[in-house]
Design an enzyme around this catalytic site. Structure first.
Site, PDB file in Angstrom:
ATOM      1  CE1 TYR A 134      47.257  47.695  35.494  1.00  0.00           C
ATOM      2  CE2 TYR A 134      46.891  45.416  36.674  1.00  0.00           C
ATOM      3  CZ  TYR A 134      46.822  46.573  36.092  1.00  0.00           C
ATOM      4  OH  TYR A 134      46.075  46.794  37.516  1.00  0.00           O
ATOM      5  CD1 TRP A 194      48.603  47.888  41.067  1.00  0.00           C
ATOM      6  CD2 TRP A 194      48.987  48.562  42.909  1.00  0.00           C
ATOM      7  NE1 TRP A 194      47.798  48.722  40.963  1.00  0.00           N
ATOM      8  CE2 TRP A 194      47.510  48.828  42.300  1.00  0.00           C
ATOM      9  CE3 TRP A 194      49.288  49.194  44.518  1.00  0.00           C
ATOM     10  CZ2 TRP A 194      47.137  49.969  43.333  1.00  0.00           C
ATOM     11  CZ3 TRP A 194      48.660  50.329  44.910  1.00  0.00           C
ATOM     12  CH2 TRP A 194      47.127  50.789  44.397  1.00  0.00           C
TER      13      TRP A 194
HETATM   14  N1  LIG Z   1      38.652  38.496  40.959  1.00  0.00           N
HETATM   15  C1  LIG Z   1      39.593  40.215  40.567  1.00  0.00           C
HETATM   16  N2  LIG Z   1      40.607  40.098  40.052  1.00  0.00           N
HETATM   17  C2  LIG Z   1      40.853  40.941  40.237  1.00  0.00           C
HETATM   18  C3  LIG Z   1      40.219  41.389  41.157  1.00  0.00           C
HETATM   19  C4  LIG Z   1      39.270  42.071  41.895  1.00  0.00           C
HETATM   20  O1  LIG Z   1      38.441  42.454  42.030  1.00  0.00           O
HETATM   21  N3  LIG Z   1      38.135  40.389  41.174  1.00  0.00           N
HETATM   22  N4  LIG Z   1      41.339  43.219  41.331  1.00  0.00           N
HETATM   23  C5  LIG Z   1      42.232  43.319  40.375  1.00  0.00           C
HETATM   24  C6  LIG Z   1      43.116  44.658  39.894  1.00  0.00           C
HETATM   25  S1  LIG Z   1      41.812  46.269  40.778  1.00  0.00           S
HETATM   26  C7  LIG Z   1      44.508  44.906  40.206  1.00  0.00           C
HETATM   27  S2  LIG Z   1      45.357  46.161  40.404  1.00  0.00           S
HETATM   28  C8  LIG Z   1      44.800  43.304  39.965  1.00  0.00           C
HETATM   29  C9  LIG Z   1      46.521  43.445  40.778  1.00  0.00           C
HETATM   30  O2  LIG Z   1      47.279  42.628  40.425  1.00  0.00           O
HETATM   31  P1  LIG Z   1      48.426  42.859  40.329  1.00  0.00           P
HETATM   32  O3  LIG Z   1      49.341  43.552  40.555  1.00  0.00           O
HETATM   33  O4  LIG Z   1      49.249  42.158  39.113  1.00  0.00           O
HETATM   34  O5  LIG Z   1      49.418  41.732  41.931  1.00  0.00           O
HETATM   35  P2  LIG Z   1      50.246  42.279  42.920  1.00  0.00           P
HETATM   36  O6  LIG Z   1      50.017  40.601  43.840  1.00  0.00           O
HETATM   37  O7  LIG Z   1      50.076  43.268  43.281  1.00  0.00           O
HETATM   38  O8  LIG Z   1      51.168  41.870  41.946  1.00  0.00           O
HETATM   39  C10 LIG Z   1      52.776  42.851  41.776  1.00  0.00           C
HETATM   40  C11 LIG Z   1      53.944  41.514  41.508  1.00  0.00           C
HETATM   41  O9  LIG Z   1      54.945  42.094  41.598  1.00  0.00           O
HETATM   42  C12 LIG Z   1      56.340  42.127  42.646  1.00  0.00           C
HETATM   43  N5  LIG Z   1      56.841  42.831  43.012  1.00  0.00           N
HETATM   44  C13 LIG Z   1      56.674  43.231  44.360  1.00  0.00           C
HETATM   45  N6  LIG Z   1      58.155  44.111  44.353  1.00  0.00           N
HETATM   46  C14 LIG Z   1      58.963  44.079  43.096  1.00  0.00           C
HETATM   47  C15 LIG Z   1      60.279  44.163  42.364  1.00  0.00           C
HETATM   48  O10 LIG Z   1      60.654  44.961  43.168  1.00  0.00           O
HETATM   49  N7  LIG Z   1      60.420  43.821  40.857  1.00  0.00           N
HETATM   50  C16 LIG Z   1      59.575  42.527  41.186  1.00  0.00           C
HETATM   51  N8  LIG Z   1      60.600  41.951  39.548  1.00  0.00           N
HETATM   52  N9  LIG Z   1      58.775  42.080  41.486  1.00  0.00           N
HETATM   53  C17 LIG Z   1      58.042  43.152  41.687  1.00  0.00           C
HETATM   54  C18 LIG Z   1      54.952  41.146  43.775  1.00  0.00           C
HETATM   55  O11 LIG Z   1      55.934  40.149  44.286  1.00  0.00           O
HETATM   56  C19 LIG Z   1      53.939  40.578  43.419  1.00  0.00           C
HETATM   57  O12 LIG Z   1      54.109  38.767  42.728  1.00  0.00           O
HETATM   58  O13 LIG Z   1      44.304  42.438  40.545  1.00  0.00           O
HETATM   59  C20 LIG Z   1      42.519  42.372  39.870  1.00  0.00           C
HETATM   60  N10 LIG Z   1      42.355  41.219  39.665  1.00  0.00           N
HETATM   61  N1  LIG Z   2      43.874  46.123  51.530  1.00  0.00           N
HETATM   62  C1  LIG Z   2      43.709  46.296  50.186  1.00  0.00           C
HETATM   63  N2  LIG Z   2      43.220  47.592  49.977  1.00  0.00           N
HETATM   64  C2  LIG Z   2      43.163  47.570  48.228  1.00  0.00           C
HETATM   65  C3  LIG Z   2      43.794  47.405  47.764  1.00  0.00           C
HETATM   66  C4  LIG Z   2      44.321  45.475  47.889  1.00  0.00           C
HETATM   67  O1  LIG Z   2      44.819  44.589  47.408  1.00  0.00           O
HETATM   68  N3  LIG Z   2      44.178  45.395  49.660  1.00  0.00           N
HETATM   69  N4  LIG Z   2      43.687  47.040  46.408  1.00  0.00           N
HETATM   70  C5  LIG Z   2      43.182  48.384  45.290  1.00  0.00           C
HETATM   71  C6  LIG Z   2      42.987  48.651  44.201  1.00  0.00           C
HETATM   72  S1  LIG Z   2      44.360  48.228  43.256  1.00  0.00           S
HETATM   73  C7  LIG Z   2      42.300  48.986  44.143  1.00  0.00           C
HETATM   74  S2  LIG Z   2      42.297  49.317  42.033  1.00  0.00           S
HETATM   75  C8  LIG Z   2      40.705  48.858  45.001  1.00  0.00           C
HETATM   76  C9  LIG Z   2      39.965  48.475  44.216  1.00  0.00           C
HETATM   77  O2  LIG Z   2      38.417  48.964  44.573  1.00  0.00           O
HETATM   78  P1  LIG Z   2      37.167  48.286  44.881  1.00  0.00           P
HETATM   79  O3  LIG Z   2      37.736  47.342  43.434  1.00  0.00           O
HETATM   80  O4  LIG Z   2      36.112  49.508  44.956  1.00  0.00           O
HETATM   81  O5  LIG Z   2      37.264  47.374  45.710  1.00  0.00           O
HETATM   82  P2  LIG Z   2      37.000  46.333  46.760  1.00  0.00           P
HETATM   83  O6  LIG Z   2      37.491  45.539  47.453  1.00  0.00           O
HETATM   84  O7  LIG Z   2      36.987  44.938  45.148  1.00  0.00           O
HETATM   85  O8  LIG Z   2      34.990  45.966  45.636  1.00  0.00           O
HETATM   86  C10 LIG Z   2      34.315  47.172  47.220  1.00  0.00           C
HETATM   87  C11 LIG Z   2      32.947  46.579  47.263  1.00  0.00           C
HETATM   88  O9  LIG Z   2      32.160  46.656  46.653  1.00  0.00           O
HETATM   89  C12 LIG Z   2      31.380  45.583  46.744  1.00  0.00           C
HETATM   90  N5  LIG Z   2      30.730  45.062  45.377  1.00  0.00           N
HETATM   91  C13 LIG Z   2      30.801  44.563  44.243  1.00  0.00           C
HETATM   92  N6  LIG Z   2      30.225  43.951  43.698  1.00  0.00           N
HETATM   93  C14 LIG Z   2      29.167  44.972  44.130  1.00  0.00           C
HETATM   94  C15 LIG Z   2      28.128  45.735  42.737  1.00  0.00           C
HETATM   95  O10 LIG Z   2      27.684  45.084  41.993  1.00  0.00           O
HETATM   96  N7  LIG Z   2      27.130  46.900  43.565  1.00  0.00           N
HETATM   97  C16 LIG Z   2      27.381  47.255  44.830  1.00  0.00           C
HETATM   98  N8  LIG Z   2      26.595  48.280  45.034  1.00  0.00           N
HETATM   99  N9  LIG Z   2      28.677  46.739  45.843  1.00  0.00           N
HETATM  100  C17 LIG Z   2      29.389  45.806  44.924  1.00  0.00           C
HETATM  101  C18 LIG Z   2      31.854  44.341  47.540  1.00  0.00           C
HETATM  102  O11 LIG Z   2      30.850  43.718  48.611  1.00  0.00           O
HETATM  103  C19 LIG Z   2      33.577  45.387  48.021  1.00  0.00           C
HETATM  104  O12 LIG Z   2      33.683  44.856  48.929  1.00  0.00           O
HETATM  105  O13 LIG Z   2      41.129  48.949  45.816  1.00  0.00           O
HETATM  106  C20 LIG Z   2      42.974  49.527  46.623  1.00  0.00           C
HETATM  107  N10 LIG Z   2      42.415  48.969  48.131  1.00  0.00           N
HETATM  108 MO   LIG Z   3      43.257  48.349  40.931  1.00  0.00          MO
END
Ligand SMILES: Nc1nc2c(c(=O)[nH]1)N[C@H]1C(S)=C(S)[C@@H](COP(=O)(O)OP(=O)(O)OC[C@H]3O[C@@H](n4cnc5c(=O)[nH]c(N)nc54)[C@H](O)[C@@H]3O)O[C@H]1N2
Ligand SMILES: Nc1nc2c(c(=O)[nH]1)N[C@H]1C(S)=C(S)[C@@H](COP(=O)(O)OP(=O)(O)OC[C@H]3O[C@@H](n4cnc5c(=O)[nH]c(N)nc54)[C@H](O)[C@@H]3O)O[C@H]1N2
Ligand SMILES: [Mo]
Length: 773
Positions: free
Chosen positions: A120, A122
């Protein structure tokens, strides 16, 4: 080291097109300096592109293949040294020989059911070099398959939940209400979790125009009222001129129930809509009004749960009647215990208001959380690498990775069925960072220590790479050619190479070709194409699509030279839900009743106490208490995408004393003798980390916020306790599923205590490569 500047490029710099998840841009070299310039058509460019310049040649890059010393000396097997061991550099030919042998050993001794290839993450925006697709295709075509993961960390609960209620996540989030409709039609946007611009800056595959800020400004100027229900005021921009409702985190379902209760009590719910378009209202209403459990879900009931005044809730409910209301539920709400409930209840609230399917009204799950949503869809398909057929049936919900590795052979529930965790011997990761994305990192490290072999392809020394046995250095996006594309952005980008590969780094594709050759599967994997030939081949889908529409369809060379291609978009405004409203018989939903399931006999039949047959308020087991009195919001970072390029200039500029910044209310700080800029320790029974305190009055007093993304930096403090010196909140989050239904990631919220940290500050080591000898 090259530096970057996004300033206007001088005419002597040759700029070439490229794309990232955070925006389309061009880049070129002024001497040693990488110049990065956003696409001229982007009205609100994303500063994340400034992470590139200093990242390209940063010491954190992996420069040569590396093998963990313990694995090399003792061979494959469970090993407590994983994550703490030294690494031995090894030439490409030798490391690929050893890896091919190990893949063959595991496949022959244990079968493909012993290989976890979920991988898993991005990775990068280019659709050919998309690392996860590459590893899946490699394992399918050369070995016969792998244990996969289903759903995402983004939408772990909503992905399985929404089809029970109205339609797939894609339909309800991606092909629904557009920003254009909001600007024109919406009276009220009720945004649960806000719609932070930091989040909609990003779209997997790329984004050419950041229109969210402008759209909110224009809608507000027309008179649209934005209401943000969120613990942090910063979750909506000033341009939205919004009302802020700082509800207690995790209580949105109670709040929504109370709004519907008020509508029903006033006789103001849309009975005609419910009768015609919905199924199962009666069972839900019995719960809502308290007939089934003796507890009416009134505003009086919800007020103390949500921490908001009762009268304000009543007024809010009444202010919605007869208006074009759009209910939005952010991904964040479902990334926590019982995360299925607010997703379902958001749909029920929208149904009670009767606006579903009208322009700019109804329910758009996740609008504003990513740049994918609120957009039109392309009329022609975009490039995507085919992944082949997977011969293995076993899978896990993606966030059950540690559970699987620690409990082989044990049963788990998922979406109405009972499954068994496979016994994994080898895990293969390319393009993801589990030490970023997963919860309870100490437990995750223990889980990875059970493996025979852990293989990681990485551009840099992430904690995941440090825990691996075989680390293969891959090129980063700027170092190769690709096609940037996503179904909701009209610009397809010819991503030109900007820089030479760093050190001995190679493309994931070339690495897999060489491994496939050793395993006798090169033809099946590569189909005889090199990268350029693949790009031309993948482009062909789009070209023939254009041709079929009778539109100009340039050949690949013309596209490549021009650098971009504007694709036509479909005029299917409103998507599935609009079609359903217009013709409920002809465009039945794919639910058992063909209608919106206010309650679901299917979900009820699963018999899950943690996800009953209609949306319900289920108090969290892990709410703040006397020991851990504060909610921690561990949300997305605004200076980077997840953990990517955390060592880049833009991300680094936001750190204080090298630490990630934790934002807290002045009242919470004063009570603990914490001042602006102090280093604080956040802790609970799961773990502890350091961060730099930032005081902010625009948030709830019982909430602290520490974004994800700081690279895990484990140290032992003066009392002998483990902690992360850098500020990775996933040392504190709990590794529990959202419920038995979806088993999604629950990492957004947990409860913690904080204190000032007065010991000597441990140095940040996260970006230093591990010892090599
Ligand atoms: N506590 C908490 N944890 C969360 C979340 C949260 O809200 N709270 N949000 C979650 C969500 S929504 C998401 S989507 C995940 C994201 O989690 P990930 O998608 O695992 O996070 P990234 O940092 O985007 O990891 C991508 C990795 O791929 C590597 N990479 C980039 N390009 C390439 C390439 O071309 N080849 C290879 N081999 N590697 C490459 C980058 O260096 C990086 O280490 O985290 C989740 N974790
Ligand atoms: N710059 C940047 N943008 C991103 C990403 C990133 O890593 N960096 N990740 C991308 C990815 S993979 C995803 S999936 C999306 C994720 O999109 P989200 O999951 O919606 O993003 P978050 O910033 O984790 O959360 C948004 C807000 O929800 C509020 N929140 C938290 N818990 C609660 C709750 O219980 N109730 C309410 N009402 N509000 C709450 C928090 O204040 C938080 O700032 O973002 C995407 N956009
Ligand atoms: Mo995500």
């Amino acid at each position: 080291m090259p530096s970057s500047s996004s300033a206007q490029a001088s005419p002597d710099v040759t700029m070439r097109p490229h794309s990232a998840h955070w925006g389309v841009f061009s880049a070129g070299w002024r001497g040693n300096e990488l110049v990065v310039r956003p696409h001229p058509g982007d009205p609100d460019p994303n500063p994340l592109i400034d992470n590139f310049g200093t990242a390209l040649r940063h010491p954190a890059r992996v420069t040569t293949p590396m093998v963990r010393r313990g694995w090399l000396e003792d061979g494959p097997g469970a090993d407590p040294r994983r994550g703490r061991d030294a690494f031995v550099p090894m030439p490409w030919e030798e490391v690929l020989d050893r890896l091919a042998q190990e893949l063959q050993r595991v496949q022959q001794q244990h079968g493909c059911e012993a290989i976890f290839g979920g991988s898993y993450g991005w990775s990068s925006a280019g659709r050919f070099h998309h690392a996860q697709s590459q590893v899946h295709r490699f394992l399918n075509t050369t070995l016969g398959g792998y244990v996969r993961s289903v759903n995402s960390y983004s939408a772990g609960a909503s992905g399985p939940m929404l089809p029970h209620v109205m339609g797939t996540m894609e339909e309800v989030a991606r092909r629904n209400v557009t920003w254009e409709q909001i600007v024109e039609h919406t009276d009220v946007v009720l945004a649960f979790g806000g719609m932070a611009l930091k989040n909609s800056r990003v779209a997997s595959g790329g984004i050419s125009q950041h229109i969210e800020r402008r759209s909110m400004r224009d809608a507000a100027a027309r008179g649209c009222r934005f209401v943000s229900i969120s613990p942090l005021k910063s979750d909506l921009p000033d341009e939205a001129a919004f009302d802020w409702w700082p509800a207690v985190p995790g209580t949105d379902t109670a709040l929504m129930l109370a709004l519907v209760h008020q509508l029903v009590s006033d006789g103001a719910h849309d009975r005609a809509f419910i009768d015609r378009y919905c199924d199962g209202w009666t069972a839900f209403e019995a719960y809502l009004m308290g007939h089934s459990d003796g507890v009416p879900k009134s505003c009086a009931w919800a007020a103390p749960i949500c921490g908001l005044p009762q009268q304000q809730l009543i007024d809010l409910a009444r202010s919605l009647v007869g208006k074009r209301v759009l209910v939005v539920v952010a991904h964040s709400l479902q990334r926590s215990e019982h995360g299925e409930q607010p997703v379902w209840m958001g749909a029920v609230l929208a149904a009670a208001l009767g606006q579903i399917g009208l322009p700019g009204g109804g329910y758009n799950y996740a609008l504003g959380t990513l740049a994918h949503y609120g957009k039109r869809n392309n009329a022609v398909p975009a490039a995507a690498l085919p992944q082949g057929d997977n011969g293995v049936k076993a899978f896990i919900p993606v966030a059950r990775i540690s559970d699987m590795l620690l409990n082989p052979g044990q049963p788990f529930d998922y979406n109405g069925r009972r499954h068994v965790y496979p016994h994994i011997r080898l895990a293969y990761w390319a393009g993801g960072n589990p030490f970023h994305h997963h919860q309870d990192l100490k437990r995750l490290a223990e889980a990875f220590r059970t493996l025979d072999t852990f293989v990681v392809h990485e551009i840099a020394w992430t904690a995941t790479a440090r825990h691996a046995d075989i680390v293969l250095p891959t090129t980063m996006t700027l170092e190769r050619e690709d096609i940037g594309a996503t179904p909701t952005d009209p610009l397809m980008v010819a991503m030109h190479r900007i820089a030479e590969p760093h050190g001995l780094a190679r493309d994931d594709y070339d690495i897999f070709c060489d491994l496939a050759r050793r395993l006798g599967g090169l033809q099946a994997f590569s189909e005889g194409r090199d990268t350029r030939q693949w790009l031309a081949h993948l482009y062909e889908r789009t070209r023939t699509g254009l041709e079929a529409l009778g539109m100009p369809a340039p050949d690949f060379e013309t596209f490549w030279e021009h650098g971009e291609l504007l694709l036509p978009q479909r005029d299917d405004d409103g998507g599935l839900l609009r079609a359903f409203r217009n013709d409920p018989e002809g465009a039945r939903l794919a639910t058992p009743s063909g209608k919106i399931q206010i309650s679901s006999p299917t979900v009820a039949s699963f018999g899950y106490a943690d996800c009953p047959g209609h949306p319900a308020w289920l108090p969290p087991k892990h709410a703040p208490d006397a020991d851990w009195p504060l909610w921690l919001v561990a949300n997305q970072p605004h200076t980077k995408l997840h953990s990517q390029l955390d060592f880049g200039a833009h991300s680094q500029a936001s750190k204080r004393q090298g630490r990630e910044v934790c934002t807290l209310h002045p009242a919470a700080a004063v009570a603990r003798g914490i001042r602006q800029g102090d280093i604080i320790r956040l802790f609970n029974e799961v773990g502890a980390c350091l961060a730099s305190a930032n005081l902010c009055a625009d948030m709830r007093e019982d909430v602290v916020q520490l974004p994800t993304g700081a690279w895990y930096d484990p140290v032992i403090d003066a009392q002998g306790r483990p902690m992360c010196a850098h500020g990775n909140p996933n040392v504190l989050t709990r590794d529990i599923g959202t419920s038995s239904l979806a088993q999604g990631c629950a990492g957004q919220l947990c409860s913690v205590q904080i204190e000032r940290f007065d010991e000597a500050l441990p140095p940040i080591r996260a970006y230093e490569p591990p010892p090599a000898n």
